[in-house]
Design an enzyme around this catalytic site. Structure first.
Site, PDB file in Angstrom:
ATOM      1  N   HIS A 188       0.867  -1.129  -0.003  1.00 25.47           N
ATOM      2  CA  HIS A 188      -0.036   0.030   0.032  1.00 25.47           C
ATOM      3  C   HIS A 188       0.909   1.305   0.106  1.00 25.47           C
ATOM      4  O   HIS A 188       0.577   2.572  -0.325  1.00 25.47           O
ATOM      5  CB  HIS A 188      -0.758   0.030   1.185  1.00 25.47           C
ATOM      6  CG  HIS A 188      -2.018  -0.928   1.239  1.00 25.47           C
ATOM      7  ND1 HIS A 188      -1.773  -2.353   1.703  1.00 25.47           N
ATOM      8  CD2 HIS A 188      -3.136  -1.167   0.845  1.00 25.47           C
ATOM      9  CE1 HIS A 188      -2.966  -3.095   1.733  1.00 25.47           C
ATOM     10  NE2 HIS A 188      -3.900  -2.240   1.000  1.00 25.47           N
ATOM     11  N   ASP A 227      -4.537  -6.489  -7.589  1.00 32.29           N
ATOM     12  CA  ASP A 227      -4.469  -5.578  -6.475  1.00 32.29           C
ATOM     13  C   ASP A 227      -4.774  -4.229  -6.885  1.00 32.29           C
ATOM     14  O   ASP A 227      -4.704  -3.766  -8.157  1.00 32.29           O
ATOM     15  CB  ASP A 227      -3.564  -5.657  -5.369  1.00 32.29           C
ATOM     16  CG  ASP A 227      -3.768  -5.479  -3.905  1.00 32.29           C
ATOM     17  OD1 ASP A 227      -4.978  -5.088  -3.731  1.00 32.29           O
ATOM     18  OD2 ASP A 227      -3.193  -6.170  -3.029  1.00 32.29           O
TER      19      ASP A 227
END
Length: 420
Positions: free
Chosen positions: A248, A320
């Site tokens: 992230h 993702d």
């Protein structure tokens, strides 16, 4: 007439009648030929039915515009807790294939029902292809359900119990929660092995620190989710467990060889694929010994060479989130999306920012028009996507409010049985 003549006539009549009524006899060769013709005809009938069945999807694809096909290759996030002009435009102008919701989109039960129903209703007015509606619902700290729901345990806690039936029932409850609102995809379970104690992102999201326990419990959870007619997505291929960077925030770099991956990280994914996994989410991880240029989500070596060919996965591959730091800090999101599709993904996940979502869609269209991304490959991707939507009989049917107490009671009973 003389008796002799009468007898002769009677015998002739009997012979004629017998021969005329007897079935035709055939030689062994004729029998075999007839049998071959029947077998051949039966085979042809089978193939015709099979062809017609599969061709329904092809026919639909042939009737779709390029914009509609490109839209199916994208799942978007939305801003806010209600249908707004941006999420509406993603449906009406850009034909997105689905949406993912986060905690920021969910306040309470009534609001969540209203939001999902508004997305479905809007889509049904503009498309005959139902939306994917997904959410990350793993249990533990990765849960988007309203506070009215009783919390399910982390995968680590499920791993501590180490009982496949318990895992299956956890998956079943996850599926029931999603059905409650009308979702149809759960981006779960996590099939990563928690092999690196410095890992900042997986930790208790993993069932354990070895391939056997992750495979057993992950597959059981996947099957439990699927039992509720919810698409399960195994993640984060090819394994986010042995990393020390949160994707992230930045790009994790892993030095593991293929043999090391094969003997550890890949085992749960390979096992899940053999047990009917329908969707795989690919991580933003740079595996330098397999591809030293592109992370897994953009790597042809990993997406096509490893996942498609070596592991023989024929389902839907999704990235993702492309707005994560691993991509955003190192690549142009829209160009990365095209590279990912060229490498072998089917769906680009763009969770945040309307402008990001539009840029990705427009860049895919540009790539299609200049033939950087072939129409043939787009059609193949759309085919896999529509096949999955058909398999789970997805519809944009509005969901109705149910009693949350039924699910909460089932959670309490299950936890009391296995964790006390």
């Amino acid at each position: 007439m003389k008796v002799k003549e009468k007898l002769s006539l009677l015998i002739s009549f009997v012979l004629i009648f017998t021969l005329g009524c007897s079935p035709k006899t055939t030689t062994k060769k004729e029998d075999n030929q007839s049998g071959s013709k029947i077998a051949k005809n039966s085979s042809n009938i089978h193939h015709v039915h099979k062809y017609k069945k599969s061709d329904l999807i092809k026919d639909k694809i042939n009737r779709m515009t390029l914009d509609e096909k490109i839209g199916q290759l994208v799942i978007s996030g939305i801003d806010g807790t209600s249908l707004n002009k941006y999420s509406k435009a993603l449906i009406t102008n850009y034909h997105v294939g689905g949406f993912i919701l986060f905690s920021s989109n969910i306040k309470n039960i009534e609001q969540t029902h209203k939001l999902i129903n508004s997305l479905k209703t809007t889509n049904s007015k503009h498309s005959n292809i139902p939306l994917f509606l997904g959410i990350d619902e793993e249990g533990g700290r990765v849960s988007r359900m309203p506070l009215a729901f009783k919390k399910l345990p982390t995968s680590k806690a499920v791993g501590t119990v180490n009982n496949a039936k318990f895992s299956y029932n956890i998956g079943k409850l996850l599926g029931r929660e999603l059905n409650f609102f009308g979702f149809n995809i759960d981006f779960a379970p996590v099939m990563d092995i928690n092999s690196n104690p410095r890992n900042p992102v997986i930790g208790d999201r993993s069932f354990g620190n070895n391939a056997a326990i992750v495979s057993k419990l992950g597959i059981a959870t996947m099957k439990g989710i699927k039992s509720q007619k919810i698409i399960s997505t195994i993640k984060h291929f090819p394994g986010h467990g042995d990393t020390s960077v949160d994707s992230h925030l930045g790009l994790p770099i892993v030095q593991n060889s293929y043999n090391k991956l094969k003997n550890r990280e890949l085992i749960p994914f390979s096992s899940a694929i053999k047990n009917g996994a329908d969707m795989v989410m690919v991580a933003h991880i740079l595996l330098t010994k397999i591809d030293n240029k592109y992370p897994a989500s953009l790597s042809k070596n990993i997406l096509t060479g490893l996942l498609r060919k070596k592991l023989e996965f024929n389902g839907v591959i999704i990235t993702d989130d492309m707005t994560m730091g691993a991509i955003e800090k190192n690549y142009s999101i829209e160009k990365a999306a095209v590279n990912s599709l060229k490498a072998g993904t089917d769906i680009i996940l763009v969770c945040h920012g309307y402008n990001n979502e539009v840029k990705v869609i427009k860049q895919i269209k540009t790539a299609a028009k200049n033939k950087t991304l072939s129409i043939k490959s787009i059609n193949e991707k759309v085919y896999r996507i529509l096949k999955l939507k058909n398999k789970f009989k997805l519809k944009d049917t509005r969901s109705t409010a149910k009693d949350v107490n039924n699910i909460n009671s089932a959670i309490t009973l299950l936890l009391n049985k296995y964790t006390k």
